[in-house]
Design a protein around this motif. Structure first.
Motif, PDB file in Angstrom:
ATOM      1  N   CYS A   8      -0.179   9.866  12.691  1.00 31.13           N
ATOM      2  CA  CYS A   8       1.014   9.984  11.857  1.00 31.13           C
ATOM      3  C   CYS A   8       2.233   9.546  12.669  1.00 31.13           C
ATOM      4  O   CYS A   8       2.220   9.625  13.899  1.00 31.13           O
ATOM      5  CB  CYS A   8       1.232  11.426  11.399  1.00 31.13           C
ATOM      6  SG  CYS A   8      -0.164  12.181  10.535  1.00 31.13           S
ATOM      7  N   GLU A  13       4.709  14.166   7.983  1.00 27.47           N
ATOM      8  CA  GLU A  13       3.461  13.554   7.519  1.00 27.47           C
ATOM      9  C   GLU A  13       2.272  14.385   7.970  1.00 27.47           C
ATOM     10  O   GLU A  13       1.331  14.607   7.202  1.00 27.47           O
ATOM     11  CB  GLU A  13       3.359  12.131   8.048  1.00 27.47           C
ATOM     12  CG  GLU A  13       4.435  11.199   7.513  1.00 27.47           C
ATOM     13  CD  GLU A  13       4.506   9.872   8.242  1.00 27.47           C
ATOM     14  OE1 GLU A  13       5.116   8.940   7.702  1.00 27.47           O
ATOM     15  OE2 GLU A  13       3.956   9.774   9.366  1.00 27.47           O
ATOM     16  N   SER A  55      -4.974   6.127   9.665  1.00 29.56           N
ATOM     17  CA  SER A  55      -3.517   6.057   9.658  1.00 29.56           C
ATOM     18  C   SER A  55      -3.036   6.719   8.371  1.00 29.56           C
ATOM     19  O   SER A  55      -3.378   6.287   7.267  1.00 29.56           O
ATOM     20  CB  SER A  55      -3.060   4.587   9.705  1.00 29.56           C
ATOM     21  OG  SER A  55      -1.652   4.510   9.615  1.00 29.56           O
ATOM     22  N   TRP A  56      -2.218   7.749   8.520  1.00 27.71           N
ATOM     23  CA  TRP A  56      -1.850   8.629   7.395  1.00 27.71           C
ATOM     24  C   TRP A  56      -0.336   8.840   7.405  1.00 27.71           C
ATOM     25  O   TRP A  56       0.227   9.229   8.430  1.00 27.71           O
ATOM     26  CB  TRP A  56      -2.563   9.967   7.572  1.00 27.71           C
ATOM     27  CG  TRP A  56      -2.221  11.048   6.597  1.00 27.71           C
ATOM     28  CD1 TRP A  56      -1.265  12.014   6.748  1.00 27.71           C
ATOM     29  CD2 TRP A  56      -2.849  11.301   5.334  1.00 27.71           C
ATOM     30  NE1 TRP A  56      -1.263  12.852   5.656  1.00 27.71           N
ATOM     31  CE2 TRP A  56      -2.230  12.426   4.766  1.00 27.71           C
ATOM     32  CE3 TRP A  56      -3.879  10.664   4.630  1.00 27.71           C
ATOM     33  CZ2 TRP A  56      -2.604  12.956   3.533  1.00 27.71           C
ATOM     34  CZ3 TRP A  56      -4.248  11.183   3.400  1.00 27.71           C
ATOM     35  CH2 TRP A  56      -3.626  12.313   2.864  1.00 27.71           C
ATOM     36  N   ALA A  59       4.852   4.715   3.867  1.00 28.93           N
ATOM     37  CA  ALA A  59       5.086   3.287   4.083  1.00 28.93           C
ATOM     38  C   ALA A  59       6.259   2.840   3.218  1.00 28.93           C
ATOM     39  O   ALA A  59       6.565   3.457   2.195  1.00 28.93           O
ATOM     40  CB  ALA A  59       3.840   2.472   3.731  1.00 28.93           C
ATOM     41  N   THR A  71       0.365   6.369  -3.905  1.00 32.02           N
ATOM     42  CA  THR A  71      -0.504   6.318  -2.728  1.00 32.02           C
ATOM     43  C   THR A  71      -1.288   5.009  -2.754  1.00 32.02           C
ATOM     44  O   THR A  71      -1.694   4.527  -3.817  1.00 32.02           O
ATOM     45  CB  THR A  71      -1.460   7.512  -2.674  1.00 32.02           C
ATOM     46  OG1 THR A  71      -2.166   7.624  -3.916  1.00 32.02           O
ATOM     47  CG2 THR A  71      -0.681   8.799  -2.408  1.00 32.02           C
ATOM     48  N   ASP A 127       4.520  -0.570   7.447  1.00 28.47           N
ATOM     49  CA  ASP A 127       4.780   0.602   8.275  1.00 28.47           C
ATOM     50  C   ASP A 127       4.754   0.227   9.751  1.00 28.47           C
ATOM     51  O   ASP A 127       4.559  -0.943  10.098  1.00 28.47           O
ATOM     52  CB  ASP A 127       3.836   1.770   7.946  1.00 28.47           C
ATOM     53  CG  ASP A 127       2.416   1.590   8.470  1.00 28.47           C
ATOM     54  OD1 ASP A 127       2.181   0.784   9.386  1.00 28.47           O
ATOM     55  OD2 ASP A 127       1.512   2.283   7.967  1.00 28.47           O
ATOM     56  N   SER A 130       0.244   1.664  11.501  1.00 32.76           N
ATOM     57  CA  SER A 130      -1.117   1.295  11.111  1.00 32.76           C
ATOM     58  C   SER A 130      -1.676   0.133  11.925  1.00 32.76           C
ATOM     59  O   SER A 130      -2.853   0.156  12.318  1.00 32.76           O
ATOM     60  CB  SER A 130      -1.163   0.967   9.619  1.00 32.76           C
ATOM     61  OG  SER A 130      -0.884   2.111   8.840  1.00 32.76           O
ATOM     62  N   CYS A 146      -7.004   3.752   6.287  1.00 31.66           N
ATOM     63  CA  CYS A 146      -5.558   3.798   6.104  1.00 31.66           C
ATOM     64  C   CYS A 146      -5.226   4.304   4.707  1.00 31.66           C
ATOM     65  O   CYS A 146      -5.719   3.751   3.710  1.00 31.66           O
ATOM     66  CB  CYS A 146      -4.949   2.417   6.325  1.00 31.66           C
ATOM     67  SG  CYS A 146      -3.133   2.387   6.222  1.00 31.66           S
ATOM     68  N   ARG A 148      -1.619   5.509   2.706  1.00 30.79           N
ATOM     69  CA  ARG A 148      -0.170   5.593   2.825  1.00 30.79           C
ATOM     70  C   ARG A 148       0.453   5.870   1.469  1.00 30.79           C
ATOM     71  O   ARG A 148      -0.030   5.387   0.438  1.00 30.79           O
ATOM     72  CB  ARG A 148       0.380   4.273   3.380  1.00 30.79           C
ATOM     73  CG  ARG A 148       0.029   4.044   4.840  1.00 30.79           C
ATOM     74  CD  ARG A 148       1.043   4.706   5.747  1.00 30.79           C
ATOM     75  NE  ARG A 148       0.533   4.966   7.066  1.00 30.79           N
ATOM     76  CZ  ARG A 148       1.312   5.390   8.065  1.00 30.79           C
ATOM     77  NH1 ARG A 148       2.604   5.571   7.879  1.00 30.79           N
ATOM     78  NH2 ARG A 148       0.795   5.649   9.248  1.00 30.79           N
TER      79      ARG A 148
END
Length: 224
Positions: A8, A13, A55-56, A59, A71, A127, A130, A146, A148
Motif C-alpha cells: 500500500c 489504504e 498492490s492494493w 489510483a 474498483t 499510481d 504498482s 493488483c 485499485r
C-alpha cells in the motif's frame, strides 16, 4: 511465514484491509507514497517467503469513464519504460477489468497530464506503487496481483498542496497541509473535492476486502 505480500502507499489504504491487516499469512507494507520504498518493501516480502504480491490502494483515473469509488483490476502494469508487466487474473465480479494501469514515479496532478498519459498509452488509471511491486514479483517469478479503487477522476486537478503531504508511514501531514492552505485558501474547494473522491475510494476498498483478499491469499497458497 507470510504467504501473501500486500503493498500500500498510504496508511488509510492499509486500514481498509480490516482483519486481514493482522492475518499472520499476510505481510503488509506501507511505502508512504515513495516508489523506491514500495519496491524495497516488495523485495523484502519476497525475501520473507511471500508467494504472491498484491498492490492494493487508490489510483488516479485516466479514462473519464472510471468514476471515484470504482474498483479496477488491470490485466497489466505499464512500466515507466513502456514495457508491460503482467497481472495474475482475478475471478472477482466487483472490479472493472481494465487493460493497463500506468506506473509513474511522481504524482500526476493535472487533468492535462492525465489526458496526455491516456492518449499516449491507453492506460485507464495511474499510481505510484504498482509498477514497482510488479517489478519485484517479476524478478522473483511469483504471481503479481493488483486491485485499485479510483480516487481522483481524469478531469480532476489536484491542488499543489498535496505534494509531499504524506509522512514516511503513509499518514497525512495535516499540519503542513493546513499551513499551505492558510497561505493559499483558494485551494480549499479542490482539497474538499479530493477528500470526497478519496473517501469513496477507501469505502470501496473496505467493501471489496472481505471478498478479494481471501482469493488473493488462495492464489499465493497455490503458487507455493
Amino acid at each position: 511465514m507470510p504467504r501473501l505480500g500486500v503493498l500500500c502507499g498510504l496508511a488509510s489504504e492499509r486500514d481498509t484491509l480490516g482483519r486481514f491487516a493482522t492475518d499472520p499469512r499476510i505481510a503488509v507494507a506501507v511505502s508512504g507514497a515513495v516508489p523506491d520504498k514500495a519496491e524495497e518493501d516488495a523485495e523484502r516480502m519476497v525475501s520473507l517467503g511471500c508467494e504472491a504480491l498484491l498492490s492494493w490502494g487508490i489510483a488516479g483515473g485516466l479514462d473519464g469513464r472510471l468514476r471515484p469509488g470504482t474498483t479496477a483490476a488491470p490485466r497489466g502494469i505499464l512500466d515507466t519504460d513502456g514495457s508491460v508487466l503482467a497481472c495474475h487474473p482475478l475471478d472477482l465480479s466487483g472490479p472493472v477489468q481494465i487493460q493497463h494501469l500506468a506506473g509513474r514515479d511522481h504524482i500526476v496532478r493535472g487533468a492535462a497530464s492525465k489526458a496526455a498519459i491516456f492518449a499516449e498509452t491507453g492506460a485507464a488509471a495511474v499510481d505510484m506503487e504498482s509498477h514497482r511491486a510488479a517489478r519485484a514479483a517479476a524478478r522473483a517469478g511469483i504471481p503479481f496481483l493488483c486491485l485499485r479503487a479510483i480516487g481522483d477522476p481524469a478531469e480532476r486537478n489536484l491542488p499543489p498542496l498535496v505534494e509531499d503531504a504524506v509522512d514516511t508511514v503513509g499518514r497525512p501531514r495535516v499540519g503542513r497541509v493546513l499551513l499551505r492552505l492558510a497561505a493559499a485558501p483558494w485551494h480549499l474547494p479542490a482539497l474538499l473535492a479530493l477528500k470526497g473522491d478519496t473517501d469513496r475510494a477507501l469505502a470501496a476498498l473496505t467493501a471489496l476486502a472481505p471478498h478479494a483478499i481471501p482469493d488473493c491469499l488462495a492464489i499465493a497458497e497455490r503458487a507455493g
